[in-house]
Design an enzyme around this catalytic site. Structure first.
Site, PDB file in Angstrom:
ATOM      1  N   GLU A  99     -23.007  14.017   0.567  1.00 57.67           N
ATOM      2  CA  GLU A  99     -22.471  13.840   1.931  1.00 57.67           C
ATOM      3  C   GLU A  99     -21.494  14.969   2.285  1.00 57.67           C
ATOM      4  OE1 GLU A  99     -21.035   9.712   2.369  1.00 57.67           O
ATOM      5  OE2 GLU A  99     -22.907   9.403   3.444  1.00 57.67           O
ATOM      6  N   LYS A 109     -25.989   5.401  10.244  1.00 59.72           N
ATOM      7  CA  LYS A 109     -24.763   5.656   9.461  1.00 59.72           C
ATOM      8  C   LYS A 109     -23.527   5.522  10.364  1.00 59.72           C
ATOM      9  CE  LYS A 109     -22.258   7.399   6.113  1.00 59.72           C
ATOM     10  NZ  LYS A 109     -21.816   6.523   5.053  1.00 59.72           N
ATOM     11  N   ASN A 120       0.858  -1.193   0.000  1.00 61.98           N
ATOM     12  CA  ASN A 120       0.000   0.000   0.000  1.00 61.98           C
ATOM     13  C   ASN A 120       0.892   1.240   0.000  1.00 61.98           C
ATOM     14  OD1 ASN A 120      -2.932   0.864   0.318  1.00 61.98           O
ATOM     15  ND2 ASN A 120      -1.971   2.077   1.932  1.00 61.98           N
TER      16      ASN A 120
HETATM   17  P1  FAD Z   1      -9.984   2.015  -1.522  1.00 61.99           P
HETATM   18  O1  FAD Z   1     -10.728   1.880  -0.247  1.00 61.99           O
HETATM   19  O2  FAD Z   1      -9.992   3.309  -2.235  1.00 61.99           O
HETATM   20  O3  FAD Z   1      -8.482   1.548  -1.240  1.00 61.99           O
HETATM   21  C1  FAD Z   1      -7.489   1.504  -2.220  1.00 61.99           C
HETATM   22  C2  FAD Z   1      -6.148   1.484  -1.529  1.00 61.99           C
HETATM   23  O4  FAD Z   1      -5.137   1.300  -2.521  1.00 61.99           O
HETATM   24  C3  FAD Z   1      -5.808   2.773  -0.823  1.00 61.99           C
HETATM   25  O5  FAD Z   1      -5.246   2.491   0.441  1.00 61.99           O
HETATM   26  C4  FAD Z   1      -4.799   3.456  -1.735  1.00 61.99           C
HETATM   27  O6  FAD Z   1      -3.897   4.288  -1.045  1.00 61.99           O
HETATM   28  C5  FAD Z   1      -4.097   2.241  -2.318  1.00 61.99           C
HETATM   29  N1  FAD Z   1      -3.462   2.503  -3.618  1.00 61.99           N
HETATM   30  C6  FAD Z   1      -4.025   3.093  -4.703  1.00 61.99           C
HETATM   31  N2  FAD Z   1      -3.137   3.150  -5.729  1.00 61.99           N
HETATM   32  C7  FAD Z   1      -2.001   2.596  -5.255  1.00 61.99           C
HETATM   33  C8  FAD Z   1      -0.715   2.348  -5.856  1.00 61.99           C
HETATM   34  N3  FAD Z   1      -0.454   2.686  -7.126  1.00 61.99           N
HETATM   35  N4  FAD Z   1       0.227   1.772  -5.090  1.00 61.99           N
HETATM   36  C9  FAD Z   1      -0.025   1.401  -3.810  1.00 61.99           C
HETATM   37  N5  FAD Z   1      -1.220   1.605  -3.210  1.00 61.99           N
HETATM   38  C10 FAD Z   1      -2.188   2.179  -3.930  1.00 61.99           C
HETATM   39  N6  FAD Z   1     -19.287   3.155  -0.066  1.00 61.99           N
HETATM   40  C11 FAD Z   1     -20.195   2.544   0.753  1.00 61.99           C
HETATM   41  O7  FAD Z   1     -20.467   1.344   0.586  1.00 61.99           O
HETATM   42  N7  FAD Z   1     -20.803   3.225   1.769  1.00 61.99           N
HETATM   43  C12 FAD Z   1     -20.530   4.516   2.039  1.00 61.99           C
HETATM   44  O8  FAD Z   1     -21.099   5.101   2.967  1.00 61.99           O
HETATM   45  C13 FAD Z   1     -19.595   5.190   1.204  1.00 61.99           C
HETATM   46  N8  FAD Z   1     -19.271   6.478   1.453  1.00 61.99           N
HETATM   47  C14 FAD Z   1     -18.318   7.092   0.680  1.00 61.99           C
HETATM   48  C15 FAD Z   1     -17.977   8.405   0.998  1.00 61.99           C
HETATM   49  C16 FAD Z   1     -17.023   9.066   0.237  1.00 61.99           C
HETATM   50  C17 FAD Z   1     -16.659  10.476   0.595  1.00 61.99           C
HETATM   51  C18 FAD Z   1     -16.389   8.386  -0.843  1.00 61.99           C
HETATM   52  C19 FAD Z   1     -15.342   9.096  -1.671  1.00 61.99           C
HETATM   53  C20 FAD Z   1     -16.726   7.080  -1.161  1.00 61.99           C
HETATM   54  C21 FAD Z   1     -17.701   6.414  -0.399  1.00 61.99           C
HETATM   55  N9  FAD Z   1     -18.058   5.095  -0.668  1.00 61.99           N
HETATM   56  C22 FAD Z   1     -18.977   4.456   0.137  1.00 61.99           C
HETATM   57  C23 FAD Z   1     -17.385   4.326  -1.734  1.00 61.99           C
HETATM   58  C24 FAD Z   1     -16.240   3.505  -1.121  1.00 61.99           C
HETATM   59  O9  FAD Z   1     -15.454   4.316  -0.300  1.00 61.99           O
HETATM   60  C25 FAD Z   1     -15.366   2.855  -2.186  1.00 61.99           C
HETATM   61  O10 FAD Z   1     -16.187   2.105  -3.038  1.00 61.99           O
HETATM   62  C26 FAD Z   1     -14.343   1.928  -1.486  1.00 61.99           C
HETATM   63  O11 FAD Z   1     -13.418   2.678  -0.752  1.00 61.99           O
HETATM   64  C27 FAD Z   1     -13.618   1.060  -2.504  1.00 61.99           C
HETATM   65  O12 FAD Z   1     -12.752   0.206  -1.828  1.00 61.99           O
HETATM   66  P2  FAD Z   1     -11.421  -0.312  -2.519  1.00 61.99           P
HETATM   67  O13 FAD Z   1     -10.862  -1.336  -1.594  1.00 61.99           O
HETATM   68  O14 FAD Z   1     -11.667  -0.674  -3.933  1.00 61.99           O
HETATM   69  O15 FAD Z   1     -10.473   0.950  -2.592  1.00 61.99           O
HETATM   70  P1  NAD Z   2     -21.468   8.987  -8.728  1.00 56.62           P
HETATM   71  O1  NAD Z   2     -21.038   8.486 -10.042  1.00 56.62           O
HETATM   72  O2  NAD Z   2     -22.391   8.146  -7.929  1.00 56.62           O
HETATM   73  O3  NAD Z   2     -22.118  10.421  -8.873  1.00 56.62           O
HETATM   74  C1  NAD Z   2     -21.561  11.398  -9.708  1.00 56.62           C
HETATM   75  C2  NAD Z   2     -22.602  12.439 -10.062  1.00 56.62           C
HETATM   76  O4  NAD Z   2     -21.969  13.446 -10.844  1.00 56.62           O
HETATM   77  C3  NAD Z   2     -23.754  11.873 -10.894  1.00 56.62           C
HETATM   78  O5  NAD Z   2     -24.972  12.258 -10.310  1.00 56.62           O
HETATM   79  C4  NAD Z   2     -23.531  12.490 -12.276  1.00 56.62           C
HETATM   80  O6  NAD Z   2     -24.734  12.727 -12.970  1.00 56.62           O
HETATM   81  C5  NAD Z   2     -22.840  13.804 -11.915  1.00 56.62           C
HETATM   82  N1  NAD Z   2     -22.051  14.364 -13.012  1.00 56.62           N
HETATM   83  C6  NAD Z   2     -21.295  13.708 -13.924  1.00 56.62           C
HETATM   84  N2  NAD Z   2     -20.756  14.590 -14.810  1.00 56.62           N
HETATM   85  C7  NAD Z   2     -21.163  15.822 -14.439  1.00 56.62           C
HETATM   86  C8  NAD Z   2     -20.937  17.134 -14.949  1.00 56.62           C
HETATM   87  N3  NAD Z   2     -20.179  17.360 -16.023  1.00 56.62           N
HETATM   88  N4  NAD Z   2     -21.516  18.172 -14.313  1.00 56.62           N
HETATM   89  C9  NAD Z   2     -22.283  17.976 -13.222  1.00 56.62           C
HETATM   90  N5  NAD Z   2     -22.555  16.756 -12.703  1.00 56.62           N
HETATM   91  C10 NAD Z   2     -21.988  15.693 -13.297  1.00 56.62           C
HETATM   92  O7  NAD Z   2     -20.114   9.270  -7.909  1.00 56.62           O
HETATM   93  P2  NAD Z   2     -19.901   9.485  -6.348  1.00 56.62           P
HETATM   94  O8  NAD Z   2     -20.981  10.287  -5.740  1.00 56.62           O
HETATM   95  O9  NAD Z   2     -18.489   9.931  -6.191  1.00 56.62           O
HETATM   96  O10 NAD Z   2     -20.017   8.004  -5.771  1.00 56.62           O
HETATM   97  C11 NAD Z   2     -19.043   7.034  -6.152  1.00 56.62           C
HETATM   98  C12 NAD Z   2     -19.442   5.695  -5.581  1.00 56.62           C
HETATM   99  O11 NAD Z   2     -19.325   5.713  -4.160  1.00 56.62           O
HETATM  100  C13 NAD Z   2     -20.880   5.326  -5.909  1.00 56.62           C
HETATM  101  O12 NAD Z   2     -20.950   3.966  -6.139  1.00 56.62           O
HETATM  102  C14 NAD Z   2     -21.618   5.660  -4.632  1.00 56.62           C
HETATM  103  O13 NAD Z   2     -22.756   4.817  -4.433  1.00 56.62           O
HETATM  104  C15 NAD Z   2     -20.561   5.369  -3.576  1.00 56.62           C
HETATM  105  N6  NAD Z   2     -20.810   6.202  -2.389  1.00 56.62           N
HETATM  106  C16 NAD Z   2     -21.702   5.725  -1.483  1.00 56.62           C
HETATM  107  C17 NAD Z   2     -22.010   6.489  -0.382  1.00 56.62           C
HETATM  108  C18 NAD Z   2     -22.987   5.953   0.633  1.00 56.62           C
HETATM  109  O14 NAD Z   2     -23.440   4.819   0.486  1.00 56.62           O
HETATM  110  N7  NAD Z   2     -23.305   6.709   1.669  1.00 56.62           N
HETATM  111  C19 NAD Z   2     -21.397   7.742  -0.215  1.00 56.62           C
HETATM  112  C20 NAD Z   2     -20.504   8.211  -1.177  1.00 56.62           C
HETATM  113  C21 NAD Z   2     -20.231   7.423  -2.282  1.00 56.62           C
END
Ligand code: FAD
Ligand code: NAD
Length: 400
Positions: free
Chosen positions: A174, A377, A42
């Protein structure tokens, strides 16, 4: 202690996110001594909890609440951890190339390195926009917002206290929820009249949270509008500039802070590995294998899993965690010549926070909103800490 051993199968897990860590946790629980050499790579020494990054981005919590040392949750007698950046993977050579260490050989490879921002080629986003991706990127957002608020009294420009969020998916919503919690505190600290602050959420689709339950979307919009958020719908961002954003149709929104939450794509390393990808994501088979590679598994945001109607599931932590659990067990089965279990995603629901006291969601088929949803949450977040480090980690990290 060094866990490198001769002649045992080598499992290399790339990425300590939700998927990678869950794979490693399952492996370390089930593998016997000397059954395999497991290496986790990582780029940081810590795991960041992506699902909480909107909080430190807005400054409602410190970023240390969204990260923990990887060594505190792995068993180093069973798993060797290497902190390094993966630069490429060469599948035919069965090698992983790293920035600062010798290449790693593997018999089984797990690609769990998460996704990357999808910008759809929109001009200026990488230069002038901010992204909620990791600890460094959210720390910069918080500092940038604070710095601009601090300039307002002397410079008096409204764009200093205008924040544009591009995309009204769950990440955008969020983050805005946290912002509306934080703004009153920022205004007090930097003597900014609260009516001068603007939060503008621009969404290309005709609705906020496209595809989500209408009643819950209406609840979220009404709540956020009551806190002063402006929604601009059916209007894609066409360009990001040093002054703000240009919208399709010609409107310009001047803003010193533009945060892009317009979607995710797969990781560049995966895209460049030679495996076939769609927007950087790999359509994996029922055992999470990359097409044509029986020893290469892709999980989390770089993988694509389809539902029974042939539509891709959204990339979520929930998906990555379940994939990691099944893959861990399957790797053990592979080593022991056993049967592989097909991966079947079991969605448990979705809850999105709107700051610390409000949320919306669907859990077990039932709609939840308000304070009850906010508590759910927090419990979901706490569950992840529990899975990583039991009750001790919950007490250390969870914010109930
Ligand atoms: P990540 O959790 O992104 O982990 C990838 C890891 O790989 C990281 O530690 C990174 O540093 C490492 N890495 C990347 N590139 C390299 C490299 N080249 N070399 C070495 N290490 C590397 N999903 C939900 O189900 N519920 C939620 O409530 C939710 N809330 C979210 C809120 C936010 C603000 C965001 C941005 C996303 C949210 N998501 C949520 C989506 C969720 O966070 C992602 O789908 C999830 O983190 C994906 O898991 P992953 O293991 O694929 O990657
Ligand atoms: P997303 O793809 O779900 O949403 C992106 C949004 O940006 C869409 O509504 C799209 O229409 C809009 N968009 C795209 N191009 C645009 C443009 N040119 N101008 C304006 N709007 C534009 O991406 P996300 O919100 O980053 O979520 C990523 C993933 O993480 C999703 O799978 C989501 O379900 C997950 N996630 C889950 C939670 C949760 O469960 N609480 C929270 C955060 C993210």
């Amino acid at each position: 202690m060094d866990v490198i051993k001769m002649g045992v199968p080598k499992i290399v897990v790339l990425g300590a996110g939700f998927g990678g860590l869950m794979t490693v946790k399952t492996l370390q629980k089930q593998l016997h001594y000397n059954e395999a050499e497991v290496t986790l790579v990582n780029q940081n020494s810590y795991h960041y909890v992506t699902t909480k990054l909107h909080e430190p981005a807005a400054g409602t919590t410190h970023h240390d609440h969204a990260r923990l040392p990887i060594r505190s949750v792995i068993n180093e007698r069973k798993v060797k951890f290497i902190q390094d950046v993966v630069t490429s993977v060469k599948l035919e050579e069965k090698k992983v190339y790293l920035e600062n260490n010798e290449p790693l050989n593997f018999d089984y490879l797990v690609l769990g390195i998460g996704g990357a921002p999808e910008t759809f080629g929109i001009k200026g986003l990488f230069e002038y926009g901010f992204f909620i991706r990791n600890i460094n990127s959210v720390r910069v957002i918080r500092e940038h917002i604070e710095y601009n608020f601090s300039r307002y009294q002397t410079e008096g420009k409204e764009e200093l206290v205008t924040i544009v969020v591009g995309g009204a998916g769950f990440t955008g919503i969020e983050f805005i929820g946290e912002l509306v919690d934080r703004i009153p505190e920022l205004c007090q600290e930097y003597d900014v009249p609260i009516d001068k602050v603007k939060i503008v959420n621009v969404e290309a689709a005709p609705t906020v949270l496209p595809g989500f339950d209408k009643e819950l979307v209406d609840y979220a919009v009404k709540y956020l509008e009551s806190k002063g958020v402006e929604f601009v719908l059916s209007t894609p961002i066409a360009e990001c500039t040093p002054e703000g954003v240009l919208l399709k149709g010609g409107r310009e929104v001047k803003a010193s802070t533009v945060v892009w939450t317009g979607g995710v794509r797969g990781n560049k390393v995966v895209e460049e590995s030679g495996i076939e990808t769609m927007r950087g994501r790999v359509k994996v088979d029922e055992y999470l294998r990359a097409p044509g590679h029986d020893n290469v598994f892709v999980i989390g945001d770089s993988s694509l899993v389809f539902n029974d109607e042939g539509r891709p599931y959204p990339p979520t932590a929930q998906m990555a965690t379940q994939q990691g659990q099944v893959l861990g067990k399957n790797l053990v089965a592979l080593l022991r010549g056993g049967q592989l279990e097909p991966f079947k995603y079991a969605p448990k629901g979705t809850v999105a926070s709107l700051g610390s006291r409000e949320a919306i969601g669907i859990v077990g088929g039932k709609k939840v909103f308000g304070g009850r949803a906010a508590m759910m949450k927090k419990l979901i977040d706490a569950r992840w800490f529990f899975m990583l480090g039991g009750i001790t980690m919950v007490l250390k990290k969870a914010r109930l």
